[in-house]
Enzyme design. Structure first.
Site, PDB file in Angstrom:
ATOM      1  CB  CYS A 123     -34.263   0.706  20.482  1.00 28.39           C
ATOM      2  SG  CYS A 123     -32.724   1.328  19.865  1.00 28.39           S
ATOM      3  CG  ASP A 183     -35.828   3.238  12.508  1.00 32.74           C
ATOM      4  OD1 ASP A 183     -34.722   3.705  12.287  1.00 32.74           O
ATOM      5  OD2 ASP A 183     -36.331   2.524  13.329  1.00 32.74           O
ATOM      6  CG  HIS A 215     -35.325   4.068  16.069  1.00 35.98           C
ATOM      7  ND1 HIS A 215     -35.099   2.851  15.693  1.00 35.98           N
ATOM      8  CD2 HIS A 215     -34.417   4.310  17.241  1.00 35.98           C
ATOM      9  CE1 HIS A 215     -34.555   2.064  16.819  1.00 35.98           C
ATOM     10  NE2 HIS A 215     -34.463   2.934  17.551  1.00 35.98           N
TER      11      HIS A 215
END
Length: 245
Positions: A123, A183, A215
């Site tokens: 991330c 994502d 994600h």
């Protein structure tokens, strides 16, 4: 793999020689080994990230995760620390690079270090991995769904989260990218754009996008976890670091 390892909290010198907290794990054997800097996500310096550090040690690496929030929120709960840092505008890119450099220097100072350093992040840590690999001499980098390398962040994100695609000509090492097809940050279109730019520059990279994954598909403690993608991704990570570290 070996379960003979040592894990502990240490103090390292980060950006501007600031003393910051970090979590270290390493095998107990004396074989030469590479080092892995684990850049935590947001909230980040948490139990899941420390487990990842120990996992690298079990696979034969010395691994270190610097607490990027230890200046603003020493000893704070990970969620509280992240909120404090977000309210302050996020971790400045320059400071992040300095902290990763300090972590790499610490790993290379350990007995048995072979001088090779890998960096990995998920991330926000994925973006910071790319930033580090474009700012420092690194031997291998793994970007796990790093957001805002290419695209602009949505409203409300810290101002430090700005695109850094322009740094691509400075990428210093091979890059492994692991992404989810579902994502949005980053989207498949953004990762394709990054790959195209790295192709244009002749930069060595290997990208994989997993179907039915969004994600945070590596996060075993979240509903986003996708076991098939995560297991395959871990295999690719250890194969990649095994080749370069």
């Amino acid at each position: 793999m070996s379960d003979a390892l040592r894990a502990e909290t240490v103090t390292i010198k980060g950006h501007d020689d600031d003393e910051i907290e970090a979590y270290l794990a390493r095998p107990l054997g004396d074989e030469p080994r590479g080092g892995v800097v684990v850049i935590h996500h947001m909230p980040g310096y948490d139990a899941a990230t420390k487990e990842m550090v120990r996992r690298f040690a079990a696979h034969g690496y010395a691994a270190l995760c610097p607490n990027l929030y230890s200046r603003e929120a020493p000893g704070a709960d990970p969620d509280d620390a992240a909120a404090t840092v977000r309210a302050a505008g996020g971790v400045p890119d320059e400071r992040l690079v300095g902290d990763v450099d300090g972590a790499a220097r610490y790993l290379n100072s350990l007995e048995g270090a072979n001088g090779k350093i890998g960096v990995i992040g998920h991330c926000s840590g994925g973006r910071q991995t790319f930033l580090s690999a474009c700012s420092l001499q690194i031997d291998a980098a793994v970007d796990c769904y790093g957001a805002f390398v290419v695209g602009d962040p949505p409203a409300g994100m810290p101002p430090t989260m700005k695109p850094i695609l322009g740094l691509a000509p400075r990428l210093s090492c091979p890059l492994l990218g692991l992404f989810g097809a579902e994502d949005k940050f980053p989207s498949p279109a953004e990762t394709a754009k990054l790959s195209e730019e790295l192709d244009r520059l002749g930069k060595e990279h290997e990208f994989h996008t997993y179907e039915n994954a969004g994600h945070a598909f590596f996060a075993v403690d979240r509903p986003s976890y996708r076991v098939e993608a995560a297991v395959d991704g871990w295999g690719k990570i250890f194969d990649f670091f095994g080749r370069y570290l």
